[in-house]
Motif scaffolding. Structure first.
Motif, mmCIF file in Angstrom:
data_model
loop_
_atom_site.group_PDB
_atom_site.id
_atom_site.type_symbol
_atom_site.label_atom_id
_atom_site.label_comp_id
_atom_site.label_asym_id
_atom_site.label_seq_id
_atom_site.Cartn_x
_atom_site.Cartn_y
_atom_site.Cartn_z
ATOM 1 N N UNK A 113 51.556 -58.969 -28.939
ATOM 2 C CA UNK A 113 50.277 -59.244 -29.595
ATOM 3 C C UNK A 113 49.704 -57.904 -30.031
ATOM 4 N N UNK A 114 49.693 -57.659 -31.338
ATOM 5 C CA UNK A 114 49.255 -56.359 -31.840
ATOM 6 C C UNK A 114 47.817 -56.031 -31.465
ATOM 7 N N UNK A 115 46.973 -57.054 -31.304
ATOM 8 C CA UNK A 115 45.587 -56.765 -30.935
ATOM 9 C C UNK A 115 45.522 -56.079 -29.573
ATOM 10 N N UNK A 116 46.483 -56.353 -28.704
ATOM 11 C CA UNK A 116 46.567 -55.684 -27.409
ATOM 12 C C UNK A 116 46.808 -54.188 -27.621
ATOM 13 N N UNK A 117 47.722 -53.855 -28.524
ATOM 14 C CA UNK A 117 47.997 -52.442 -28.814
ATOM 15 C C UNK A 117 46.763 -51.759 -29.394
ATOM 16 N N UNK A 118 46.071 -52.416 -30.321
ATOM 17 C CA UNK A 118 44.919 -51.785 -30.960
ATOM 18 C C UNK A 118 43.770 -51.571 -29.966
ATOM 19 N N UNK A 119 43.576 -52.487 -29.039
ATOM 20 C CA UNK A 119 42.572 -52.268 -27.982
ATOM 21 C C UNK A 119 42.979 -51.087 -27.104
ATOM 22 N N UNK A 120 44.259 -51.015 -26.777
ATOM 23 C CA UNK A 120 44.791 -49.901 -25.998
ATOM 24 C C UNK A 120 44.563 -48.582 -26.745
ATOM 25 N N UNK A 121 44.878 -48.564 -28.021
ATOM 26 C CA UNK A 121 44.680 -47.358 -28.835
ATOM 27 C C UNK A 121 43.209 -46.940 -28.819
ATOM 28 N N UNK A 122 42.311 -47.897 -28.956
ATOM 29 C CA UNK A 122 40.871 -47.582 -28.934
ATOM 30 C C UNK A 122 40.455 -46.989 -27.593
ATOM 31 N N UNK A 123 40.974 -47.543 -26.503
ATOM 32 C CA UNK A 123 40.654 -47.018 -25.170
ATOM 33 C C UNK A 123 41.201 -45.596 -25.001
ATOM 34 N N UNK A 124 42.391 -45.373 -25.514
ATOM 35 C CA UNK A 124 42.981 -44.030 -25.437
ATOM 36 C C UNK A 124 42.126 -43.030 -26.213
ATOM 37 N N UNK A 125 41.729 -43.381 -27.421
ATOM 38 C CA UNK A 125 40.898 -42.483 -28.228
ATOM 39 C C UNK A 125 39.570 -42.220 -27.532
ATOM 40 N N UNK A 126 38.992 -43.253 -26.928
ATOM 41 C CA UNK A 126 37.710 -43.092 -26.234
ATOM 42 C C UNK A 126 37.837 -42.132 -25.050
ATOM 43 N N UNK A 127 39.031 -42.047 -24.444
ATOM 44 C CA UNK A 127 39.279 -41.130 -23.322
ATOM 45 C C UNK A 127 39.689 -39.733 -23.784
ATOM 46 N N UNK A 128 39.812 -39.554 -25.105
ATOM 47 C CA UNK A 128 40.189 -38.243 -25.612
ATOM 48 C C UNK A 128 41.679 -38.026 -25.745
ATOM 49 N N UNK A 129 42.458 -39.081 -25.676
ATOM 50 C CA UNK A 129 43.916 -38.977 -25.854
ATOM 51 C C UNK A 129 44.186 -38.930 -27.353
ATOM 52 N N UNK A 130 44.715 -37.797 -27.812
ATOM 53 C CA UNK A 130 44.910 -37.584 -29.242
ATOM 54 C C UNK A 130 46.361 -37.369 -29.656
ATOM 55 N N UNK A 131 47.301 -37.542 -28.747
ATOM 56 C CA UNK A 131 48.713 -37.431 -29.119
ATOM 57 C C UNK A 131 49.133 -38.732 -29.808
ATOM 58 N N UNK A 132 50.234 -38.713 -30.558
ATOM 59 C CA UNK A 132 50.693 -39.955 -31.192
ATOM 60 C C UNK A 132 50.958 -41.060 -30.167
ATOM 61 N N UNK A 133 50.485 -42.261 -30.502
ATOM 62 C CA UNK A 133 50.721 -43.460 -29.690
ATOM 63 C C UNK A 133 51.708 -44.330 -30.460
ATOM 64 N N UNK A 134 52.934 -44.385 -29.963
ATOM 65 C CA UNK A 134 54.021 -45.082 -30.653
ATOM 66 C C UNK A 134 54.236 -46.440 -29.997
ATOM 67 N N UNK A 135 54.023 -47.533 -30.746
ATOM 68 C CA UNK A 135 54.231 -48.861 -30.161
ATOM 69 C C UNK A 135 55.708 -49.138 -29.891
ATOM 70 N N UNK A 136 55.958 -49.773 -28.749
ATOM 71 C CA UNK A 136 57.311 -50.166 -28.371
ATOM 72 C C UNK A 136 57.497 -51.663 -28.541
ATOM 73 N N UNK A 137 58.544 -52.042 -29.262
ATOM 74 C CA UNK A 137 58.797 -53.460 -29.538
ATOM 75 C C UNK A 137 60.207 -53.850 -29.107
ATOM 76 N N UNK A 138 60.317 -55.031 -28.561
ATOM 77 C CA UNK A 138 61.605 -55.626 -28.217
ATOM 78 C C UNK A 138 61.734 -56.922 -28.993
ATOM 79 N N UNK A 139 62.610 -56.953 -30.011
ATOM 80 C CA UNK A 139 62.801 -58.219 -30.724
ATOM 81 C C UNK A 139 63.370 -59.276 -29.784
ATOM 82 N N UNK A 140 62.685 -60.413 -29.647
ATOM 83 C CA UNK A 140 63.203 -61.452 -28.752
ATOM 84 C C UNK A 140 64.431 -62.124 -29.362
#
Length: 186
Positions: A82-109
């Protein structure tokens, strides 16, 4: 480049136990690599749906921040559907000052059984529409793969349109499926 992972408990153990003289946390491994091998680029794991051993989602983000502060250059996420999960995670990371690239990991089912087993192991959620599509084709392995390929290609398109720096695929000996996802994206 090196991917610095603490690792999971050995099979049959429910909790991680440090080996004598070993390290407790991934952040300690990052510090060690940074000190001993400063020329390495360091990737670490991030958990959009929270690591199963974390005390809370906030504690999990704090732990990720510790890994980045120790010298990590990029974060590669655990799988999610669920991409919205990743985007919420990204927002939380940015709010904590995490500025390195955040690369999503996907496993095709590739099958309903596979995706249910993997998501149970890593505590990821499955969208009901993916489960319904996979279940509809439960007796047709090729159709299940096609559903997984289409779903993952849509996920990739949406992530890339939002500016993610790249995508990490969990291949699990199915490079043919990842190849089909890439072909579906063109």
């Amino acid at each position: 480049n090196i991917m610095a992972l603490r690792g999971d408990p050995p099979q049959g153990q429910s909790a991680f136990i440090k080996t004598p003289g070993g390290l407790d946390y991934e952040s300690e491994l990052v510090e060690l690599i940074k000190r001993e091998f400063p020329h390495f680029g360091i990737g670490v794991a991030g958990y959009p749906e929270t690591h199963k051993e974390a005390a809370s989602p906030e504690a999990d983000i704090d732990n990720l921040k510790a890994k980045v502060d120790a010298g990590a250059d990029a974060v590669f996420t655990q799988l999610f559907y669920d991409n919205s999960v990743f985007f919420r995670f990204r927002d939380k990371c940015y709010a904590k000052g995490i500025r390195v690239p955040l690369v999503p990991g996907l496993l095709p089912p590739v099958s309903l059984a596979q995706v249910q087993k993997v998501t149970q192991l890593c505590s990821a959620n499955l969208p009901s529409r993916l489960v319904e599509l996979m279940r509809f084709h439960e007796n047709d392995p090729e159709s299940q793969i096609s559903v997984g390929v289409d779903f993952t290609a849509q996920q990739c398109r949406a992530l890339l349109s939002e500016g993610v720096p790249g995508i990490h695929f969990y291949v699990l000996n199915r490079s043919d499926v990842v190849g089909r996802v890439l072909e579906a994206m063109v």
